[in-house]
Design an enzyme around this catalytic site. Structure first.
Site, PDB file in Angstrom:
ATOM      1  N   PRO A  40       0.849  -1.199   0.000  1.00 15.87           N
ATOM      2  CA  PRO A  40       0.000   0.000   0.000  1.00 15.87           C
ATOM      3  C   PRO A  40       0.884   1.249   0.000  1.00 15.87           C
ATOM      4  O   PRO A  40       1.687   1.434   0.902  1.00 15.87           O
ATOM      5  CB  PRO A  40      -0.792  -0.116   1.307  1.00 15.87           C
ATOM      6  CG  PRO A  40      -0.558  -1.509   1.802  1.00 15.87           C
ATOM      7  CD  PRO A  40       0.737  -1.966   1.239  1.00 15.87           C
ATOM      8  N   ASP A  96       6.075   2.354   1.758  1.00 13.34           N
ATOM      9  CA  ASP A  96       5.228   1.184   1.987  1.00 13.34           C
ATOM     10  C   ASP A  96       4.546   1.374   3.341  1.00 13.34           C
ATOM     11  O   ASP A  96       5.198   1.310   4.390  1.00 13.34           O
ATOM     12  CB  ASP A  96       6.106  -0.079   1.973  1.00 13.34           C
ATOM     13  CG  ASP A  96       5.283  -1.352   2.149  1.00 13.34           C
ATOM     14  OD1 ASP A  96       4.117  -1.262   2.592  1.00 13.34           O
ATOM     15  OD2 ASP A  96       5.825  -2.437   1.859  1.00 13.34           O
ATOM     16  N   HIS A  97       3.242   1.632   3.324  1.00 16.54           N
ATOM     17  CA  HIS A  97       2.540   2.009   4.540  1.00 16.54           C
ATOM     18  C   HIS A  97       2.436   0.856   5.541  1.00 16.54           C
ATOM     19  O   HIS A  97       2.117   1.056   6.702  1.00 16.54           O
ATOM     20  CB  HIS A  97       1.144   2.536   4.188  1.00 16.54           C
ATOM     21  CG  HIS A  97       0.635   3.561   5.154  1.00 16.54           C
ATOM     22  ND1 HIS A  97       1.278   3.877   6.328  1.00 16.54           N
ATOM     23  CD2 HIS A  97      -0.466   4.360   5.113  1.00 16.54           C
ATOM     24  CE1 HIS A  97       0.595   4.801   6.980  1.00 16.54           C
ATOM     25  NE2 HIS A  97      -0.462   5.116   6.262  1.00 16.54           N
ATOM     26  N   ARG A  98       2.733  -0.371   5.087  1.00 15.87           N
ATOM     27  CA  ARG A  98       2.733  -1.486   6.036  1.00 15.87           C
ATOM     28  C   ARG A  98       3.865  -1.314   7.040  1.00 15.87           C
ATOM     29  O   ARG A  98       3.770  -1.702   8.199  1.00 15.87           O
ATOM     30  CB  ARG A  98       2.922  -2.815   5.292  1.00 15.87           C
ATOM     31  CG  ARG A  98       1.759  -3.185   4.389  1.00 15.87           C
ATOM     32  CD  ARG A  98       2.077  -4.410   3.567  1.00 15.87           C
ATOM     33  NE  ARG A  98       3.247  -4.216   2.725  1.00 15.87           N
ATOM     34  CZ  ARG A  98       3.732  -5.135   1.891  1.00 15.87           C
ATOM     35  NH1 ARG A  98       3.152  -6.312   1.796  1.00 15.87           N
ATOM     36  NH2 ARG A  98       4.788  -4.867   1.149  1.00 15.87           N
TER      37      ARG A  98
END
Lengths: 351, 398
Positions: free
Chosen positions: B192, B368-370
């Site tokens: 994401p 990478d929002h994770r």
């Protein structure tokens, strides 16, 4: 271990007892072997690029290692080659037609291993080393004075089979000579990523009598192989020669070596070219003349024409023949497939 | 008796189906000899020169540079002076003849009337025909046929009926384009993405670049603003090492990375590639400049090795060279951050309480929002911006 060398890259013979046996006749014969091998190799490469061969693995640059070693053993010594040993094969009288058939995909292999004392090409890396040791054990039981020579490369030396073969040969004292053409690259893996200690040192650990030789010096390869072969023949146990050479072409016609090695590296090895080096000696010693050069050129051209002719003339096998080689007695499944194929085949018509 | 021989594109690499025509080395009317190079082609594996199988004269060149050609297609015809005796043709290996008189066989039309598709409901065809139809973008259900199965001929006839609609052309997806598409698709739909922007005054960066250019230590080395951007990214990773990580979905682990292999997205003649500078954090500024120069030169010449494209950990993409201000870059697969750098242009900017013309640029950071929360991503971007606003001082304090 110092690299054994007789002929420097500039064509000067070193002061060595083995150099005393070097004469015009020998050098011209070795030179001819190498030039013809290179010609066949380059013609086969071109034929692959013209769609006539499925694959070709060039021996370009490794002619001295192959010619020098095969010319140092007896014609009845059994050889177990890898798949790039065209120069050695030619020295054993294997024809262009026989050499190309396998790579055109029209025969499983091209020649009779018994007739030429030269096994069929082995594409399974290092498998031939075990075949060689097994055969050598048989030779010992027969009590003949033949020896066995097997060719392999730096990449194959990492295979388990290679190390099993070294160990077992030493253990049973088999009359076998392992000949490594260390051409610096296993496809794209350099020797620096292949082993931590050089192969000739590892060989000593297994109990093999090891030599390191300049593989682009045909005279040194021949002298070293003669020494090793004689010792093996006398029953002194197995030996290994590591010949330092260079694969000047790609791994195969499917490989693009420019992706992993530099032009500068290739240039360096060009200065060590085995054929150029021997030619310099021939010229320096005036062992060559115009007639020799012209005759050899003509012979190479004729070989080139012959290679192209025999390649295109190789007969295609009957596709249905594949069913005959699956099981010796057939089976309902194979029979059914054969019939289905025959029906499919019959559904075509001439245009 | 002159004879015309056809040279068809061979499979030069064990199971290839097509190649791109790079350069013709001969022209119509040229005399050619056996083994002279005719053309250079590029396959999925390598760029390869094809040698001529005949002696003669080039009669016709059938495909142009840049064309993608299927293995087996005629690419050139050669008029040979004599009967094709010694160098004669015969069948080449890949299943077709070079000889003009080669007998062609075609499938005999089956006498039975058409039967509807049975079994799994798929139109009946052999796997090679299915592949052919798929490659040509043909739906087999729409192909008319007689007999038991759809033949190659049926597919060909179907293709001839349906000309390409006017105003569009179709191009096979292949090579670097295909690899790029796969990479961005994987990345875009597994990680994401969040992108943040920061516009900064890079006047000091430009001044520092000018100073470094004159410095004897940089003699013979190209100094560009990219060097300071790279240094700023390294500084930000040093300050916020948590951003430099990889999401390992299979093992359900976050992998913290110690060594920065700094990727630089490069537009090359063959398409977009991302080579990297290994262990960029260990290099001096001069060393980094040299590494960047070597990387970009190699990429531009199309000589980047696959080895140099593996193992990247963070990437910079210089969209400014295309004259744009900002981007929403897609992560290089497996990486947690990518910095887009916009063009550096003179713009009105508040400077010491007044409006002045300053060298301004916009930074775009996708992460990478994770792995990276907005707070961490913002800190990283702020650090990069701080370095570019005042590189001399910030890097001294780094």
């Amino acid at each position: 271990m110092e690299t054994y060398r007789l002929l420097d890259p500039d064509g000067t013979l070193r002061d060595d007892p083995a150099a005393e046996h070097v004469d015009a006749e020998l050098c011209r014969a070795l030179y001819r072997d190498m030039v013809l091998a290179r010609r066949l190799d380059s013609e086969a490469y071109n034929l692959q690029r013209q769609g006539e061969l499925g694959l070709w693995l060039q021996c370009l640059g490794q002619e001295a290692a192959q010619v020098g070693s095969i010319r140092a053993i007896r014609d009845d010594d059994q050889v177990f080659p890898s798949y790039r040993d065209h120069a050695a094969a030619m020295c054993r009288g294997i024809t262009a037609e026989a050499l190309l058939a396998q790579w055109r995909g029209v025969r499983q292999s091209g020649w009779d291993p018994a007739e030429h004392h030269f096994g069929i090409y082995t594409l399974v890396l290092a498998a031939q080393l075990l075949h060689a040791v097994g055969y050598a054990m048989g030779v010992a039981r027969d009590g003949t004075d033949e020896i066995v020579l097997t060719y392999f490369g730096d990449g194959s030396s990492s295979e388990g089979e290679a190390n099993e073969a070294f160990n077992w040969a030493a253990t049973v004292h088999a009359p076998v000579l392992f000949f490594c053409q260390n051409n610096q690259w296993a496809i794209s893996t350099p020797t620096s990523a292949q082993f931590g200690a050089p192969l000739h040192r590892r060989a000593e650990g297994f109990g093999l009598a090891a030599q390191l030789v300049d593989g682009n010096d045909v005279l040194a390869v021949r002298a070293a192989t003669q020494r090793a072969a004689e010792a093996v023949r006398r029953g002194e146990g197995p030996a290994l020669i590591e010949a330092t050479t260079y694969r000047m072409a790609g791994h195969s016609t499917s490989d693009d070596p420019t992706r992993y090695r530099s032009e500068a590296e290739l240039d360096h090895w060009r200065t060590l070219d085995p054929i150029d080096r021997l030619r310099r000696l021939l010229e320096r010693e005036q062992w060559t003349d115009e007639a020799f050069v012209a005759d050899l050129d003509a012979e190479a051209d004729a070989l080139g024409t012959e290679v192209r002719r025999v390649c295109r003339a190789l007969p295609d096998p009957d596709p249905a023949a594949m069913f005959a080689h699956v099981l010796p007695t057939g089976s309902p499944t194979v029979d059914h497939q054969r019939e289905a194929y025959a029906a499919y085949s019959a559904s075509f018509e001439e245009d | 008796m002159p004879t015309t021989e056809t040279f068809r594109l061979p499979d030069v690499g064990e199971g290839l189906t097509e190649a791109d025509i790079l350069t013709w080395h001969v022209a119509v009317g040229d005399a050619v000899t056996v083994n002279r190079t005719l053309v250079e082609v590029e396959t999925a594996k390598a760029a390869v020169e094809l040698p001529c199988p005949f002696d003669g004269t080039v009669a016709e060149i059938l495909v142009g540079e840049g064309d993608t050609v299927a293995v087996g297609s005629p690419i050139v015809t050669i008029t040979t002076a004599t009967e094709p005796a010694e160098e004669g043709s015969g069948d080449v290996l890949v299943g077709y003849g070079t000889s003009a008189s080669a007998t062609r066989r075609r499938r005999r039309r089956a006498p039975e009337p058409a039967t509807p598709a049975v079994g799994n409901g798929r139109p009946p065809a052999t796997p090679p025909v299915r592949k052919m139809a798929k490659d040509a973008g043909v739906d087999l259900a729409e192909v008319a046929y007689e007999g038991e199965r759809i033949s190659r001929e049926d597919v060909r006839r179907h293709l001839e009926q349906e000309p390409e609609p006017a105003g569009e052309t179709r191009e096979r997806i292949a090579g670097v384009r295909k690899a790029t598409a796969a990479a961005v698709t994987t990345s875009a739909f597994t990680a994401p993405h969040v992108t943040e922007f920061l516009t900064v005054d890079a006047t000091e960066t430009m001044a520092t670049v000018a100073v470094l250019k004159e410095h004897p230590a940089f003699a013979g080395v190209r100094v560009t603003p990219l060097l300071l951007v790279a240094r700023a990214v390294l500084s930000a990773i040093r300050h916020h090492p948590e951003v430099h990580a990889r999401w390992d979905e299979a093992n359900q682990e976050i992998v913290r990375l110690r060594t920065v292999n700094l990727g630089i997205a490069a537009a090359t003649p063959r398409g977009l590639i991302v080579p990297n500078v290994p262990d960029a954090g260990s290099l001096t500024l001069v060393g980094l400049a040299r590494a960047l120069e070597e990387l970009t030169t190699t990429a531009r010449e199309g000589r980047t090795t696959p080895e140099r494209m593996r193992g990247g950990t963070v990437t910079i993409t210089n969209v400014g060279v295309f004259g744009v201000d900002a981007a929403t870059p897609i992560l290089n697969p497996g990486e947690s951050a990518i910095l887009g750098v916009g063009r550096i242009a003179r713009r009105p900017w508040e400077y010491h309480g007044e409006v002045a013309l300053r060298e301004v640029t916009t930074l775009s950071l996708s992460f990478d929002h994770r792995l990276v929360d907005g707070e961490l991503g913002s800190r990283v971007l702020a650090r990069i911006g701080a370095v570019l606003s005042d590189p001399a001082r910030e890097l001294l304090l780094d």
